[in-house]
Write an enzyme that holds these catalytic residues in place. Structure first.
Site, PDB file in Angstrom:
ATOM      1  CG  ASN A   1      -2.065   1.061   1.080  1.00  0.00           C
ATOM      2  OD1 ASN A   1      -2.469   1.620   2.089  1.00  0.00           O
ATOM      3  ND2 ASN A   1      -2.549   1.373  -0.106  1.00  0.00           N
TER       4      ASN A   1
ATOM      5  CB  CYS B   1       4.049   1.221  -5.313  1.00  0.00           C
ATOM      6  SG  CYS B   1       5.709   1.419  -4.620  1.00  0.00           S
ATOM      7  NE  ARG B   2       1.654  -3.345  -7.105  1.00  0.00           N
ATOM      8  CZ  ARG B   2       1.618  -4.668  -6.974  1.00  0.00           C
ATOM      9  NH1 ARG B   2       1.341  -5.426  -8.022  1.00  0.00           N
ATOM     10  NH2 ARG B   2       1.847  -5.232  -5.809  1.00  0.00           N
ATOM     11  CB  SER B   3      -3.332  -0.076  -3.582  1.00  0.00           C
ATOM     12  OG  SER B   3      -2.473  -0.040  -2.480  1.00  0.00           O
TER      13      SER B   3
ATOM     14  CG  ASP C   1       5.363  -3.821  -6.264  1.00  0.00           C
ATOM     15  OD1 ASP C   1       5.516  -2.576  -6.267  1.00  0.00           O
ATOM     16  OD2 ASP C   1       5.252  -4.488  -5.222  1.00  0.00           O
TER      17      ASP C   1
END
Length: 156
Positions: A11, A13-15, A125
């Site tokens: 929680n 980077c991507r989300s 990721d």
């Protein structure tokens, strides 16, 4: 209120990128009074931390606000609080499926499920790849398609 939760591993980077991008798209569509957005990670390593500097950098480049976003871990209660839980990859999807209560009515999908024919199934990721530009493009298109899906299925 329709509640959407984006989930990746840590929680940071991507989300949180997806949370910020989707919030921006929801606001642009004038639906912030109808759709609420959050993000979480299946792991607990970064709880309380702001998004990764690479995520902040790419969001700054695209003028997407990420203020207030802090890492948190997914919890069983998320399946009661959210209508849509969107995983960034298969590994996190498997973790979420294992957590899902048997009576849950949550829509559980991967972000790239909303881009039929996409050459990959998982958002990579950037914590490991360093390619925040590629991830931003996937997240942006996925969020466009997710918003269209929600508008169609929720009649908003």
């Amino acid at each position: 209120m329709i509640r959407v939760l984006f989930v990746c591993l840590g929680n940071i980077c991507r989300s949180p990128m997806a949370e910020a991008v989707f919030r921006d798209k929801v606001k642009t569509a004038g639906l912030e009074h109808v759709i609420e957005v959050d993000s979480a990670g299946t792991g607990d390593w970064h709880v309380g931390h702001p998004p990764h500097e690479g995520t902040r950098g790419i969001l700054d480049q695209h003028n997407v606000d990420y203020s207030g976003i802090r890492a948190r871990q997914t919890k069983t209660g998320d399946f009661d609080q959210f209508h849509y839980i969107i995983a960034m990859d298969s590994s996190n999807m498997n973790n979420l499926k294992a957590m899902t209560p048997p009576d849950s009515k949550v829509v559980l999908k991967k972000l790239l499920d909303f881009i039929p024919g996409h050459p990959v199934q998982d958002v990579p990721d950037p914590y490991y790849t360093g390619n925040f530009d590629e991830v931003f493009e996937m997240v942006s298109v996925g969020c466009d398609r997710l918003l269209a899906y929600i508008r169609e299925h929720e009649a908003i």
